[in-house]
Design a protein around this motif. Structure first.
Motif, PDB file in Angstrom:
ATOM      1  N   SER A   2       0.725  -1.096   0.038  1.00  0.00           N
ATOM      2  CA  SER A   2       0.007   0.015  -0.047  1.00  0.00           C
ATOM      3  C   SER A   2       1.080   1.489  -0.128  1.00  0.00           C
ATOM      4  O   SER A   2       1.953   1.368   0.535  1.00  0.00           O
ATOM      5  N   ALA A   3       0.171   2.388  -0.629  1.00  0.00           N
ATOM      6  CA  ALA A   3       0.948   3.578  -0.707  1.00  0.00           C
ATOM      7  C   ALA A   3       0.896   4.332   0.687  1.00  0.00           C
ATOM      8  O   ALA A   3       1.466   5.415   0.926  1.00  0.00           O
ATOM      9  N   LYS A   4      -0.032   3.852   1.750  1.00  0.00           N
ATOM     10  CA  LYS A   4      -0.151   4.602   2.723  1.00  0.00           C
ATOM     11  C   LYS A   4       1.154   4.515   3.563  1.00  0.00           C
ATOM     12  O   LYS A   4       1.887   3.558   3.636  1.00  0.00           O
ATOM     13  N   PRO A   5       1.335   5.533   4.178  1.00  0.00           N
ATOM     14  CA  PRO A   5       2.445   5.768   5.280  1.00  0.00           C
ATOM     15  C   PRO A   5       2.584   4.794   6.250  1.00  0.00           C
ATOM     16  O   PRO A   5       1.322   4.617   6.885  1.00  0.00           O
ATOM     17  N   PRO A   6       3.596   4.151   6.763  1.00  0.00           N
ATOM     18  CA  PRO A   6       3.405   3.418   7.788  1.00  0.00           C
ATOM     19  C   PRO A   6       3.582   3.951   9.175  1.00  0.00           C
ATOM     20  O   PRO A   6       4.673   5.122   9.135  1.00  0.00           O
ATOM     21  N   VAL A   7       2.951   3.306  10.125  1.00  0.00           N
ATOM     22  CA  VAL A   7       3.542   3.870  11.561  1.00  0.00           C
ATOM     23  C   VAL A   7       3.955   2.382  11.989  1.00  0.00           C
ATOM     24  O   VAL A   7       3.489   1.418  12.094  1.00  0.00           O
ATOM     25  N   HIS A   8       5.209   2.363  12.756  1.00  0.00           N
ATOM     26  CA  HIS A   8       5.678   1.378  13.281  1.00  0.00           C
ATOM     27  C   HIS A   8       5.362   1.322  14.877  1.00  0.00           C
ATOM     28  O   HIS A   8       5.709   2.041  15.466  1.00  0.00           O
ATOM     29  N   LEU A 134       3.235  -3.759  12.870  1.00  0.00           N
ATOM     30  CA  LEU A 134       3.232  -4.126  14.154  1.00  0.00           C
ATOM     31  C   LEU A 134       4.606  -4.874  14.572  1.00  0.00           C
ATOM     32  O   LEU A 134       4.734  -6.094  14.049  1.00  0.00           O
ATOM     33  N   VAL A 135       5.493  -4.414  15.093  1.00  0.00           N
ATOM     34  CA  VAL A 135       6.781  -5.038  15.334  1.00  0.00           C
ATOM     35  C   VAL A 135       6.621  -5.873  16.720  1.00  0.00           C
ATOM     36  O   VAL A 135       6.813  -5.362  17.766  1.00  0.00           O
ATOM     37  N   ASP A 138       4.311 -11.692  19.151  1.00  0.00           N
ATOM     38  CA  ASP A 138       3.263 -11.883  20.049  1.00  0.00           C
ATOM     39  C   ASP A 138       2.082 -12.361  18.975  1.00  0.00           C
ATOM     40  O   ASP A 138       1.466 -11.529  18.279  1.00  0.00           O
ATOM     41  N   LYS A 139       1.523 -13.373  19.009  1.00  0.00           N
ATOM     42  CA  LYS A 139       0.508 -13.934  18.331  1.00  0.00           C
ATOM     43  C   LYS A 139      -0.794 -12.931  18.489  1.00  0.00           C
ATOM     44  O   LYS A 139      -1.688 -12.841  17.490  1.00  0.00           O
ATOM     45  N   ASP A 140      -1.128 -12.704  19.561  1.00  0.00           N
ATOM     46  CA  ASP A 140      -2.217 -11.720  19.801  1.00  0.00           C
ATOM     47  C   ASP A 140      -2.310 -10.573  18.817  1.00  0.00           C
ATOM     48  O   ASP A 140      -3.609 -10.215  18.770  1.00  0.00           O
ATOM     49  N   PHE A 141      -1.441 -10.109  18.581  1.00  0.00           N
ATOM     50  CA  PHE A 141      -1.468  -8.966  17.475  1.00  0.00           C
ATOM     51  C   PHE A 141      -2.099  -9.276  16.147  1.00  0.00           C
ATOM     52  O   PHE A 141      -2.431  -8.395  15.362  1.00  0.00           O
ATOM     53  N   SER A 142      -2.212 -10.245  16.085  1.00  0.00           N
ATOM     54  CA  SER A 142      -2.855 -10.893  14.732  1.00  0.00           C
ATOM     55  C   SER A 142      -4.232 -10.542  14.497  1.00  0.00           C
ATOM     56  O   SER A 142      -4.537  -9.901  13.490  1.00  0.00           O
ATOM     57  N   LEU A 150       1.091  -5.087   8.494  1.00  0.00           N
ATOM     58  CA  LEU A 150       1.691  -6.362   8.656  1.00  0.00           C
ATOM     59  C   LEU A 150       2.355  -6.617  10.108  1.00  0.00           C
ATOM     60  O   LEU A 150       2.284  -5.607  10.839  1.00  0.00           O
ATOM     61  N   ILE A 151       2.506  -7.671  10.640  1.00  0.00           N
ATOM     62  CA  ILE A 151       3.168  -7.868  11.329  1.00  0.00           C
ATOM     63  C   ILE A 151       4.643  -8.221  11.233  1.00  0.00           C
ATOM     64  O   ILE A 151       4.733  -8.827  10.437  1.00  0.00           O
ATOM     65  N   TYR A 152       5.818  -7.421  11.787  1.00  0.00           N
ATOM     66  CA  TYR A 152       7.055  -7.981  11.438  1.00  0.00           C
ATOM     67  C   TYR A 152       7.769  -7.921  12.766  1.00  0.00           C
ATOM     68  O   TYR A 152       7.878  -7.239  13.756  1.00  0.00           O
TER      69      TYR A 152
END
Length: 300
Positions: A2-8, A134-135, A138-142, A150-152
């Protein structure tokens, strides 16, 4: 992508704990206190900043192991966990100080956990056109993973999108709390409905779509092609209120007190005097200092 800007959105506590148990304890500060967890966490953080070059960041810490709103709802919540070792509290303080000195937004709260803070930040920033990275490990972040998120996990170099969540667990991200309500979560001391494991939970939620619809149509369960379907239906009838409680415990809150303006999450130039002073206290060497200075150069 996506072209959306990311927040980590960084689940800091998991990386501090990982480092505490994996990094050699030879690192000590000027007072001879252990700081090996700080060293490991800072190494992970600087690698992330170097590789991802984020523009917006929130570093989320847990301070609610026994004071979370979930403890009021269900006192046994996380009661199976040992309290952090005494020498870890000071290391968490160092980690927070370093993040702030490096120009990163730190989120911490006595009632809300790191995943609640990350979820709430993502909730307000999505409305402003951001996507989440989502850095965490932890599976709960799914359950937070939307179409563009994304989870990274930087230590394992794993990236997980919504399709990967579906492949791994058999349910969509937005169904994840319902899934945990049925199967339970031993890590958080949530028992789930006795006799319902991950496969059955995924089948039930996949078929009915949600926990609410499953409970509303529980009379249909005996007709599913599930081993022991009649017994499962009876367990769901008897465990209805428990399942709804377990979903409350499993669901990441989206209303934690976090900044609502995107600018609050913008990375700013590090305060190198504060960074260097903290590194002096930690007695960290030239490589760590160089990596921090390289991050500072980005803002020149």
């Amino acid at each position: 992508m996506s072209a959306k800007p990311p927040v980590h959105l960084i689940d800091a506590s998991i990386y501090v704990f990982r480092a505490y148990f994996s990094v050699a304890s030879e690192f000590t500060d000027v007072e001879q206190r252990p700081v090996h967890a700080v060293f490991g966490f800072l190494n992970t953080l600087m690698t992330l900043l170097h590789d991802e070059k984020p523009g917006h960041v929130a570093v989320c810490f847990d301070e609610s192991l026994t004071t979370s709103f979930r403890n009021r709802l269900y006192p046994p919540y996380k009661a199976n966990r040992e309290l952090p070792p005494d020498d870890l509290a000071a290391q968490f303080d160092y980690c927070k100080r370093l993040c702030m000195a490096l120009g990163l937004r730190v989120l911490v709260d006595g009632e809300y956990e790191a995943d609640d803070l990350a979820g709430s930040a993502l909730h307000v920033l999505r409305a402003q056109g951001f996507r989440g990275v989502l850095v965490t490990g932890d599976k709960d972040f799914s359950q937070l993973v939307g179409e563009h998120d994304l989870i990274y996990d930087p230590t394992r170099k794993e990236k997980t999108d919504a399709a990967a969540v579906k492949r791994k667990y058999g349910i969509r991200p937005e169904q994840f709390a319902d899934y945990l309500a049925l199967m339970g979560d031993a890590v958080d001391n949530i028992p789930g409905i006795h006799g319902i494991g991950p496969k059955t939970a995924a089948t039930l939620i996949g078929h009915f779509g949600s926990l609410d619809d499953l409970l509303a149509r529980v009379e249909e369960v005996p007709f599913l092609r599930l081993r022991g379907a009649a017994q499962i239906a009876e367990k769901l009838r008897k465990g209805r209120e428990d399942a709804l409680l377990y979903r409350l415990l499993s669901r990441i809150a989206l209303d934690a007190p976090v900044p609502v303006e995107a600018g609050a999450y913008s990375c700013t130039a590090p305060d190198m005097d504060a960074v260097e002073a903290t590194l002096d206290q930690l007695r960290f060497g030239p490589l760590t200092r160089r990596r921090c200075r390289e991050w500072r150069q980005r803002f020149e």
